[in-house]
Scaffold this motif. Structure first.
Motif, short mmCIF file in Angstrom:
data_model
loop_
_atom_site.label_atom_id
_atom_site.label_comp_id
_atom_site.label_asym_id
_atom_site.label_seq_id
_atom_site.Cartn_x
_atom_site.Cartn_y
_atom_site.Cartn_z
N PRO A 111 0.81 -1.22 0.00
CA PRO A 111 0.00 0.00 0.00
C PRO A 111 0.85 1.28 0.00
CG PRO A 111 -0.88 -1.58 1.56
CD PRO A 111 0.45 -2.11 1.14
N ALA A 112 1.96 1.26 0.72
CA ALA A 112 2.83 2.43 0.75
C ALA A 112 3.49 2.66 -0.61
CB ALA A 112 3.90 2.27 1.83
N VAL A 113 3.83 1.59 -1.30
CA VAL A 113 4.41 1.71 -2.64
C VAL A 113 3.39 2.29 -3.61
CG1 VAL A 113 5.29 0.42 -4.62
CG2 VAL A 113 6.13 -0.09 -2.31
N LYS A 114 2.13 1.84 -3.51
CA LYS A 114 1.08 2.41 -4.35
C LYS A 114 0.93 3.90 -4.09
CE LYS A 114 -1.81 -1.75 -4.80
NZ LYS A 114 -1.83 -1.82 -6.27
N MET A 115 0.96 4.27 -2.82
CA MET A 115 0.86 5.69 -2.46
C MET A 115 2.04 6.46 -3.04
SD MET A 115 -0.80 8.10 -0.84
CE MET A 115 -1.89 7.27 0.34
N LEU A 116 3.22 5.92 -2.90
CA LEU A 116 4.42 6.58 -3.39
C LEU A 116 4.34 6.81 -4.89
CD1 LEU A 116 7.30 7.53 -2.53
CD2 LEU A 116 8.10 5.26 -3.18
N GLN A 142 6.11 2.47 13.69
CA GLN A 142 4.69 2.76 13.87
C GLN A 142 3.99 3.21 12.59
OE1 GLN A 142 3.23 2.12 16.78
NE2 GLN A 142 5.23 1.47 17.59
N ALA A 143 4.74 3.77 11.66
CA ALA A 143 4.11 4.32 10.46
C ALA A 143 5.13 4.47 9.33
CB ALA A 143 3.49 5.68 10.77
N THR A 144 4.60 4.53 8.12
CA THR A 144 5.40 4.87 6.95
C THR A 144 5.07 6.31 6.56
OG1 THR A 144 5.48 2.60 6.13
CG2 THR A 144 5.86 4.35 4.53
N GLU A 145 6.08 7.13 6.42
CA GLU A 145 5.90 8.53 6.04
C GLU A 145 6.51 8.76 4.66
OE1 GLU A 145 7.36 11.10 9.07
OE2 GLU A 145 6.13 10.22 10.65
N ASN A 190 -8.30 4.07 5.16
CA ASN A 190 -8.51 2.69 5.62
C ASN A 190 -7.37 2.21 6.50
OD1 ASN A 190 -10.94 2.50 4.24
ND2 ASN A 190 -10.01 1.57 2.41
N ALA A 191 -6.18 2.77 6.31
CA ALA A 191 -5.04 2.39 7.13
C ALA A 191 -4.94 3.22 8.41
CB ALA A 191 -3.74 2.54 6.33
N GLY A 192 -5.86 4.17 8.58
CA GLY A 192 -5.82 5.02 9.76
C GLY A 192 -4.89 6.20 9.61
N GLY A 193 -4.56 6.55 8.38
CA GLY A 193 -3.64 7.66 8.13
C GLY A 193 -4.30 8.76 7.32
N GLY A 194 -3.50 9.48 6.56
CA GLY A 194 -4.05 10.57 5.76
C GLY A 194 -3.04 11.09 4.77
N VAL A 195 -3.55 11.93 3.87
CA VAL A 195 -2.73 12.56 2.84
C VAL A 195 -2.93 14.06 2.91
CG1 VAL A 195 -2.10 12.55 0.39
CG2 VAL A 195 -3.21 10.54 1.39
N GLN A 196 -1.85 14.81 2.74
CA GLN A 196 -1.91 16.26 2.75
C GLN A 196 -1.17 16.82 1.55
OE1 GLN A 196 -0.24 17.20 6.62
NE2 GLN A 196 -2.28 17.41 7.51
N TYR A 197 -1.48 18.07 1.20
CA TYR A 197 -0.77 18.73 0.12
C TYR A 197 -0.65 20.22 0.41
CZ TYR A 197 -5.14 20.78 -1.59
OH TYR A 197 -6.29 21.51 -1.69
N MET A 198 0.35 20.83 -0.18
CA MET A 198 0.53 22.28 -0.07
C MET A 198 1.10 22.78 -1.39
SD MET A 198 2.70 24.58 2.68
CE MET A 198 4.27 23.82 2.26
N LEU A 206 3.49 17.07 -1.47
CA LEU A 206 2.51 16.04 -1.15
C LEU A 206 3.07 15.14 -0.07
CD1 LEU A 206 1.99 15.11 -4.90
CD2 LEU A 206 0.35 16.43 -3.56
N GLY A 207 2.26 14.85 0.93
CA GLY A 207 2.73 14.01 2.02
C GLY A 207 1.68 12.99 2.44
N ALA A 208 2.14 11.86 2.93
CA ALA A 208 1.21 10.82 3.38
C ALA A 208 1.80 10.11 4.59
CB ALA A 208 0.92 9.82 2.27
N VAL A 209 0.91 9.73 5.50
CA VAL A 209 1.29 8.92 6.66
C VAL A 209 0.38 7.71 6.69
CG1 VAL A 209 1.47 8.80 9.17
CG2 VAL A 209 2.06 10.93 7.98
N LEU A 210 0.98 6.53 6.71
CA LEU A 210 0.24 5.28 6.75
C LEU A 210 0.63 4.52 8.01
CD1 LEU A 210 0.67 4.23 2.99
CD2 LEU A 210 -1.23 5.47 4.01
N PRO A 211 -0.12 4.71 9.11
CA PRO A 211 0.28 4.14 10.39
C PRO A 211 0.38 2.63 10.44
CG PRO A 211 -1.37 5.84 10.68
CD PRO A 211 -1.31 5.53 9.21
N GLN A 212 -0.41 1.94 9.70
CA GLN A 212 -0.48 0.48 9.82
C GLN A 212 0.38 -0.26 8.79
OE1 GLN A 212 -4.56 -0.77 9.94
NE2 GLN A 212 -5.13 0.74 11.48
N VAL A 213 1.18 0.44 8.02
CA VAL A 213 2.00 -0.26 7.03
C VAL A 213 3.46 0.13 7.19
CG1 VAL A 213 0.10 -0.45 5.41
CG2 VAL A 213 1.62 1.52 5.25
#
Length: 213
Positions: A111-116, A142-145, A190-198, A206-213
């Motif tokens: 899932p983190a690779v897909k996000m990346l 605890q999380a992938t950032e 779904n992983a309990g994280g989120g995505v942000q952008y500026m 663009l940033g993402a935190v995926l706590p469960q992966v």
């Protein structure tokens, strides 16, 4: 209105087909020209264009397979050499984007690779005149950032893509253009994280935190 899985899949397919039309169309045009051209120099040029279009098509298909495909399990670990090579290939095909890869470790959950990959694609789309793509990430206990920064002289970013990423876009406005970003929102949520952008004048972050992966 709630976007059903079938509707989202349909929108994603539309987006992927749209992205493949250009290189595949170039292949078709090149073959037509080759069948009519008799000049040796022009035929050689046609072969070069066909080779380039075929390479771009293959690069995009490999990218889409990992970025959107369902093969494998969510808890599978993926070698980071694969997404790095895929992003580098697309940046290289563009010809005007330089890549700086600062992702720690050798593996990352699927899932983190897909996000990346999806954040990288959004970043590259934001650089129509070229620029630099900085990609950083780390898989902690605890999380992938993940962070993607696209910088250049002109940033082209549709605000609705950002709204789809952070979940603030009304589902009735989800389109083929915003569907990949909305899928990333769902993945993170779904992983309990989120995505942000500026967005800045010369950069999109663009940033993402995926706590469960």
């Amino acid at each position: 209105m709630t976007v059903s899985p079938a509707d989202l899949a349909s929108l994603l397919c539309s987006r992927l087909c749209h992205d493949m039309l250009s290189p595949v169309g170039a292949l078709t045009n090149g073959l037509e020209l080759l069948s009519e051209e008799q000049d040796p120099d022009m035929r050689q040029r046609c072969f070069e264009l066909l080779e380039q279009s075929a390479h771009i098509s293959a690069s995009k298909l490999k990218f889409f397979r990992l970025a959107y495909g369902g093969a494998g399990h969510a808890d599978d670990m993926v070698s980071l050499e694969e997404p790095r090579a895929l992003i580098a290939a697309l940046a290289g095909d563009n010809g005007r984007i330089t890549l700086d890869w600062q992702v720690g470790g050798t593996q990352m959950a699927r899932p983190a690779v897909k996000m990346l990959l999806n954040l990288a694609a959004i970043g590259m789309d934001a650089l129509p005149r070229g620029g630099k793509l900085d990609i950083a990430g780390e898989r902690g206990e605890q999380a992938t950032e993940l962070v993607v920064r696209a910088s250049g002289t002109r940033i082209a970013f549709d605000p609705t893509i950002g709204e789809a990423l952070d979940g603030s876009l009304d589902e009735s406005r989800i389109s083929a253009r915003t569907a990949p970003a909305y899928m990333m929102y769902l993945l993170a949520d779904n992983a309990g994280g989120g995505v942000q952008y500026m967005q800045q004048d010369d950069a999109l972050i663009l940033g993402a935190v995926l706590p469960q992966v």
